[in-house]
Structure formats: structure tokens, C-alpha cells
Design a protein around this motif. Structure first.
Motif, PDB file in Angstrom:
ATOM      1  N   LEU A   1       0.828  -1.208   0.000  1.00  0.00           N
ATOM      2  CA  LEU A   1       0.000   0.000   0.000  1.00  0.00           C
ATOM      3  C   LEU A   1       0.861   1.257   0.000  1.00  0.00           C
ATOM      4  CD1 LEU A   1      -2.820  -1.022   2.523  1.00  0.00           C
ATOM      5  CD2 LEU A   1      -2.981  -0.841   0.027  1.00  0.00           C
ATOM      6  N   ALA A   2       1.991   1.203   0.719  1.00  0.00           N
ATOM      7  CA  ALA A   2       2.879   2.372   0.754  1.00  0.00           C
ATOM      8  C   ALA A   2       3.467   2.639  -0.627  1.00  0.00           C
ATOM      9  CB  ALA A   2       3.986   2.137   1.775  1.00  0.00           C
ATOM     10  N   VAL A   3       3.848   1.573  -1.341  1.00  0.00           N
ATOM     11  CA  VAL A   3       4.389   1.733  -2.692  1.00  0.00           C
ATOM     12  C   VAL A   3       3.332   2.295  -3.626  1.00  0.00           C
ATOM     13  CG1 VAL A   3       5.298   0.505  -4.686  1.00  0.00           C
ATOM     14  CG2 VAL A   3       6.123  -0.063  -2.398  1.00  0.00           C
ATOM     15  N   LEU A   4       2.109   1.795  -3.532  1.00  0.00           N
ATOM     16  CA  LEU A   4       1.019   2.296  -4.375  1.00  0.00           C
ATOM     17  C   LEU A   4       0.723   3.760  -4.074  1.00  0.00           C
ATOM     18  CD1 LEU A   4      -1.425  -0.768  -4.284  1.00  0.00           C
ATOM     19  CD2 LEU A   4       0.081  -0.059  -6.163  1.00  0.00           C
ATOM     20  N   LEU A   5       0.746   4.116  -2.796  1.00  0.00           N
ATOM     21  CA  LEU A   5       0.504   5.510  -2.416  1.00  0.00           C
ATOM     22  C   LEU A   5       1.601   6.418  -2.976  1.00  0.00           C
ATOM     23  CD1 LEU A   5      -1.091   7.607  -0.828  1.00  0.00           C
ATOM     24  CD2 LEU A   5       0.271   7.026   1.194  1.00  0.00           C
ATOM     25  N   LEU A   6       2.845   5.944  -2.928  1.00  0.00           N
ATOM     26  CA  LEU A   6       3.952   6.732  -3.471  1.00  0.00           C
ATOM     27  C   LEU A   6       3.780   6.936  -4.974  1.00  0.00           C
ATOM     28  CD1 LEU A   6       6.694   8.080  -2.980  1.00  0.00           C
ATOM     29  CD2 LEU A   6       7.767   5.866  -3.394  1.00  0.00           C
ATOM     30  N   ILE A   7       3.338   5.884  -5.674  1.00  0.00           N
ATOM     31  CA  ILE A   7       3.116   6.000  -7.123  1.00  0.00           C
ATOM     32  C   ILE A   7       2.038   7.023  -7.412  1.00  0.00           C
ATOM     33  CG2 ILE A   7       2.289   4.756  -9.153  1.00  0.00           C
ATOM     34  CD1 ILE A   7       3.629   2.268  -8.042  1.00  0.00           C
ATOM     35  N   VAL A   8       0.951   6.996  -6.623  1.00  0.00           N
ATOM     36  CA  VAL A   8      -0.154   7.956  -6.819  1.00  0.00           C
ATOM     37  C   VAL A   8       0.322   9.384  -6.587  1.00  0.00           C
ATOM     38  CG1 VAL A   8      -2.369   8.728  -5.902  1.00  0.00           C
ATOM     39  CG2 VAL A   8      -1.954   6.289  -6.289  1.00  0.00           C
TER      40      VAL A   8
END
Length: 363
Positions: free
Chosen positions: A347-354
Motif C-alpha cells: 500500500l505504501a508503494v502504491l501511495l507513493l506511485i499515486v
């Protein structure tokens, strides 16, 4: 049977102490340095035994040089050789309490040599704590648990094999060459490209190779993939003749891969290695249809014991092991994963991508 070595102060039987790297009395603490005269007194020289003769006429049990008892775990099936009938409450390999007395096999081959423990339990505990700390996705409970309290030192059985090999090989050697061809791309334009071809030529050769102390583990108590990660053991240089002083006070696993089966596994391994060595001799860039004719001579073997520090623990419904080479300190282990931590990381990686996406769009 090998003679005993008594403590010069109280007369008790001396035991090998990994931390002191000497013989130590378990009662009065007297240390006796291991020396060449001591070795000559306690054991014979390390010897290679003829494999064909041993397979034709299996050796009978020779004894351990001291009274020993065998128990078998009903969970992992490991057979432990102990110095006392009441020494074991749980299996040293998987932690199961389901252990029962095991009748000693009459055809057992006593180990002729071993590697004594060189790394102490204190050193291994420090290594295991660091190993725990580096497992980012392990559950927090695992990192805070005192799992080093279950640390056991065990001697594991291995077979080693020597052989002289002669091999003749034949193959088709492939040599790459390139031609230029013209084609039209998707827009109808004329383009050129290099196309690789193979020119095949017959090739042959021969080689001689000596296999020295090829290892075949004879344990069922330690997971094979972990053992491979903590190898090698310096069996070609540092083996000592077997003597009960080294194993007294330690758990020893009795081999469950017998000599015949181990010899077959060794033969398969040598064939694979020989094929790879022959393949390296083939000229050119590639090859096909490799055929190898080989012959082995002078096959010999040793039955040895190697030192391993072991932690076995259960987390949830699964059993895990951490093992360390008791001679070199190399460590390998299994551990559970925290799916909560993994999910949070994703989730942290996805949030960073967003969050970073608008910056790429602006560029």
C-alpha cells in the motif's frame, strides 16, 4: 572401540568444548589441550575406505566408544544417538515431544572421523539475533521471542566420496555466423537486419578428473535446502579421527541414508558434474547432442560427522528451522511472513506511485 581419555584431576571422562577449543571436564572444569599425541592416543588416522568392498561386505556396528542410546522422533523421523536414556524430552530437530526408544541397527557403520565444534553457542546466539533483526517482513512476535533458548548443538551424519574419473565425449559444436537480410517494416519502409545462423561441426575430446570428498548428507532431521546453504564443511583438510570425547554430551543423528543409497546419489552427482566439465571443452558458441562415456576408478568413502547448531520452532501450525555451521559460522534459516507488514508495504508503494504520478504528467 576407542579408548577413553580421563580428566587428570578427577578421573571423569573429558568432553570437547567448542568455546575453549580443547577437552574439558564437565565436573571440575579442567581443560586438556588437544594435541597430536592426544590424537594418537584416542583415535586412528582418517582413512578412505574402499567402496566396492564395503558394499559387498557391509560393516557391522562398531560401537561409539561410550554407551549410547537411540530415540526416534515420530514427527520428523530423525534418529538421535544420546548418552543418556533420559537426556531427551523433545526432538532436537523439530521440537516434537513424540520421541520413542529406537532399537539400534546392527548394520550401522560408526563414523571414522568428524569435524569438532569450533563456533561456540554464544557466538551463534549473537548471529541468530542479528539474523532475526534483518528479517523485515517477519512478525514482530518472532523478533522479540527468545528463540535462541531452543538452540541445540548436533552432529549430523554425512558420507564423503572420492573417485578418479576418465571421460570421452562427442558432440556437435555450433559456431555462430550472421547474414544481412532486407525486409519491410510496418510502414512499408525497407530495412535491414542481422540474422544469426549456426554452423555445426563434429567435435570430440577427453578429460580426467578427481572427485575429492564429494558430500552426501545422510540426515533427515535438518532440511536439505538449509544444509546446502551452510556448506561447505572443510572435510578435505580439518577432519579429526573419531573419538567419543568429541561427541560425549552432544546429540548425534544416526544416518538414515545408507551407504548404498548415498553411493547412488554420489554417482548421479558426479555424472552431472562430468557432463558439465565436458561441455566446457566443446569449442564454438553452442553445442548439441553431447554424448559422454565415463569410467570411475578407485571409489572410496568416509562416514563422518559434522557440527551444526540448530533452532527448531513452531509458529502457527508450521515448523521452521534455523541452522548454523558449527565450524564456519555460516547461517541459514526459515521464518514466517507477516502478511500485515507485506500488505502495508504494498500500500505504501502504491501511495507513493499515486503521489508521484502528477509530477510525471507535468513533465
Amino acid at each position: 572401540m576407542v579408548g577413553k581419555h580421563a580428566c587428570p584431576e578427577c578421573g571423569a571422562n573429558l568432553e570437547w568444548n567448542a568455546k575453549a577449543q580443547s577437552l574439558k571436564c564437565p565436573y571440575c572444569g579442567t581443560l586438556v589441550e588437544w594435541s597430536e599425541p592426544t590424537r594418537e592416543q584416542l583415535g586412528q588416522q582418517v582413512q578412505e575406505l574402499d567402496l566396492e568392498q564395503a558394499l559387498r561386505d557391509p560393516a557391522s556396528a562398531k560401537g561409539w566408544g561410550t554407551e549410547r542410546y537411540e530415540v526416534q522422533c515420530q514427527n520428523c523421523r530423525a534418529i538421535s544417538v544420546l548418552s543418556s536414556k533420559t537426556a531427551a524430552q523433545r526432538c532436537d530437530f523439530c521440537g516434537s515431544p513424540a520421541i520413542v526408544a529406537h532399537e539400534q541397527g546392527q548394520a550401522a557403520i560408526t563414523p571414522q572421523s568428524l569435524l569438532p565444534f569450533k563456533i561456540s553457542d554464544g557466538q551463534i546466539r549473537d548471529k541468530i539475533r542479528k539474523w532475526y533483526g534483518s528479517r523485515w517482513f517477519a512478525p514482530n512476535k518472532l523478533k522479540t521471542a527468545a528463540l535462541t533458548d531452543t538452540l541445540h548443538g548436533v552432529y549430523l551424519p554425512y558420507w564423503t566420496f572420492d573417485a578418479h574419473a576418465d571421460a570421452d565425449w562427442r558432440a556437435d559444436a555450433g559456431f555462430y555466423y550472421y547474414t544481412t537480410e532486407t525486409y519491410r517494416d510496418s510502414n512499408g519502409n525497407t530495412q535491414t537486419r542481422q540474422v544469426r545462423h549456426v554452423r555445426w561441426e563434429p567435435a570430440s575430446g577427453s578429460l580426467a578428473h578427481f572427485f575429492d570428498d564429494e558430500l552426501v548428507p545422510a540426515t533427515v532431521g535438518v532440511h536439505a535446502e538449509l544444509l546446502r546453504q551452510i556448506e561447505p564443511f572443510p572435510t578435505t583438510s580439518d577432519l579429526k579421527p573419531y573419538t567419543p570425547e568429541f561427541v560425549r554430551g552432544w546429540t548425534v543423528e544416526r544416518y538414515q541414508v545408507d551407504l548404498g543409497r548415498a553411493a547412488q546419489l554420489n554417482l548421479k552427482s558426479m555424472d552431472e558434474q562430468l557432463r558439465a566439465l565436458c561441455a566446457r571443452q566443446i569449442p564454438g558458441d553452442t553445442y548439441r547432442d553431447l554424448r559422454v562415456q565415463r569410467e570411475y576408478q578407485g571409489r572410496t568413502f568416509k562416514h563422518i560427522l559434522v557440527p551444526v547448531w540448530l533452532v527448531g520452532y513452531t509458529y502457527g501450525s508450521k515448523t521452521y528451522q534455523i541452522v548454523a555451521n558449527g565450524y564456519t559460522g555460516q547461517i541459514a534459516g526459515e521464518r514466517p511472513y507477516s502478511w500485515i507488514k507485506i500488505t502495508l508495504a504494498v500500500l505504501a508503494v502504491l501511495l507513493l506511485i499515486v503521489l508521484m504520478a502528477p509530477l510525471f504528467v507535468q513533465q
